[in-house]
Design a protein around this motif. Structure first.
Motif, short mmCIF file in Angstrom:
data_model
loop_
_atom_site.label_atom_id
_atom_site.label_comp_id
_atom_site.label_asym_id
_atom_site.label_seq_id
_atom_site.Cartn_x
_atom_site.Cartn_y
_atom_site.Cartn_z
N GLU A 7 0.86 -1.18 0.00
CA GLU A 7 0.00 0.00 0.00
C GLU A 7 0.90 1.24 0.00
N PRO A 8 0.50 2.29 -0.71
CA PRO A 8 1.32 3.51 -0.68
C PRO A 8 1.30 4.13 0.71
N THR A 9 2.41 4.76 1.06
CA THR A 9 2.48 5.47 2.34
C THR A 9 1.62 6.72 2.26
N ARG A 10 1.37 7.32 3.41
CA ARG A 10 0.60 8.56 3.44
C ARG A 10 1.31 9.64 2.60
N GLU A 11 2.63 9.72 2.73
CA GLU A 11 3.39 10.72 1.97
C GLU A 11 3.27 10.47 0.47
N GLU A 12 3.31 9.21 0.06
CA GLU A 12 3.14 8.90 -1.36
C GLU A 12 1.75 9.29 -1.84
N LEU A 13 0.73 9.04 -1.01
CA LEU A 13 -0.64 9.44 -1.37
C LEU A 13 -0.75 10.96 -1.49
N VAL A 14 -0.11 11.67 -0.57
CA VAL A 14 -0.11 13.14 -0.63
C VAL A 14 0.50 13.60 -1.95
N GLN A 15 1.63 13.04 -2.33
CA GLN A 15 2.29 13.44 -3.58
C GLN A 15 1.44 13.11 -4.80
N ILE A 16 0.78 11.96 -4.77
CA ILE A 16 -0.10 11.57 -5.88
C ILE A 16 -1.28 12.54 -5.98
N CYS A 17 -1.89 12.88 -4.85
CA CYS A 17 -3.01 13.82 -4.84
C CYS A 17 -2.59 15.18 -5.39
N LYS A 18 -1.45 15.67 -4.91
CA LYS A 18 -0.94 16.96 -5.40
C LYS A 18 -0.72 16.93 -6.90
N SER A 19 -0.12 15.86 -7.39
CA SER A 19 0.16 15.74 -8.81
C SER A 19 -1.13 15.75 -9.64
N PHE A 20 -2.12 14.97 -9.20
CA PHE A 20 -3.41 14.95 -9.90
C PHE A 20 -4.03 16.35 -9.94
N VAL A 32 -11.64 17.08 -10.35
CA VAL A 32 -10.52 16.20 -10.03
C VAL A 32 -10.51 15.91 -8.52
N VAL A 33 -10.74 16.94 -7.71
CA VAL A 33 -10.77 16.76 -6.25
C VAL A 33 -11.89 15.78 -5.87
N THR A 34 -13.05 15.94 -6.48
CA THR A 34 -14.17 15.03 -6.20
C THR A 34 -13.80 13.59 -6.56
N ASP A 35 -13.15 13.41 -7.71
CA ASP A 35 -12.73 12.07 -8.12
C ASP A 35 -11.71 11.48 -7.16
N ILE A 36 -10.76 12.31 -6.71
CA ILE A 36 -9.74 11.83 -5.76
C ILE A 36 -10.40 11.40 -4.46
N ARG A 37 -11.35 12.22 -3.97
CA ARG A 37 -12.04 11.89 -2.72
C ARG A 37 -12.71 10.51 -2.83
N LEU A 39 -11.69 8.00 -4.40
CA LEU A 39 -10.69 6.94 -4.43
C LEU A 39 -10.01 6.70 -3.08
N LEU A 40 -10.08 7.67 -2.19
CA LEU A 40 -9.35 7.60 -0.93
C LEU A 40 -10.21 7.04 0.20
N ASP A 41 -9.59 6.24 1.04
CA ASP A 41 -10.26 5.77 2.25
C ASP A 41 -10.24 6.86 3.32
N ASP A 42 -9.18 7.66 3.32
CA ASP A 42 -8.96 8.68 4.36
C ASP A 42 -8.91 10.05 3.70
N GLU A 43 -10.01 10.82 3.83
CA GLU A 43 -10.07 12.13 3.19
C GLU A 43 -9.10 13.14 3.78
N SER A 44 -8.58 12.87 4.97
CA SER A 44 -7.66 13.82 5.58
C SER A 44 -6.39 13.97 4.72
N VAL A 45 -6.09 12.95 3.93
CA VAL A 45 -4.92 13.02 3.04
C VAL A 45 -5.08 14.19 2.09
N ILE A 46 -6.23 14.31 1.47
CA ILE A 46 -6.44 15.40 0.50
C ILE A 46 -6.71 16.72 1.22
#
Length: 114
Positions: A7-20, A32-37, A39-46
């Protein structure tokens, strides 16, 4: 035997979200933000990256914000402080909310000219 990807780390998820978000087509950041939300189990990442990422996206897109009867260009060239931008036509410095994409306050430009 089937290999399971880590599973990606939290930091990797943060970088992926930023990139998207930073690569969202013009005018489609919220979609895009709605789509990312979705896909994520934990919305605090975004939620943690939205303020800084929206700011960077908006500056890259050079948004125009309505200020009375004219528009202000929100871009790094006109930035004078944290979320503050020059409105040369109106003779003001505007404070811009990068999440709502609205001007939230203004002050006279004279303080920047001294």
């Amino acid at each position: 035997e089937e290999l399971m990807a880590d599973e990606p780390t939290r930091e990797e998820l943060v970088q992926i979200c930023k990139s998207f978000m930073l690569n969202a087509p013009p005018g489609e950041l919220m979609e895009v933000v709605t789509d990312i939300r979705g896909l994520l189990d934990d919305e605090s990442v975004i939620n943690d990256v939205i303020p800084s990422t929206f700011r960077k996206y908006n500056l890259n897109q050079m948004l125009q914000a309505q200020n009375g009867d004219h528009k202000v260009l929100i871009c790094s060239a006109g930035q004078v402080g944290d979320n503050e931008y020059l409105d040369t036509e109106g003779g003001e410095v505007v404070t811009f909310d990068h999440i709502t994409r609205e001007i939230v306050s203004t002050r006279p430009i004279e303080s920047e000219l001294s």
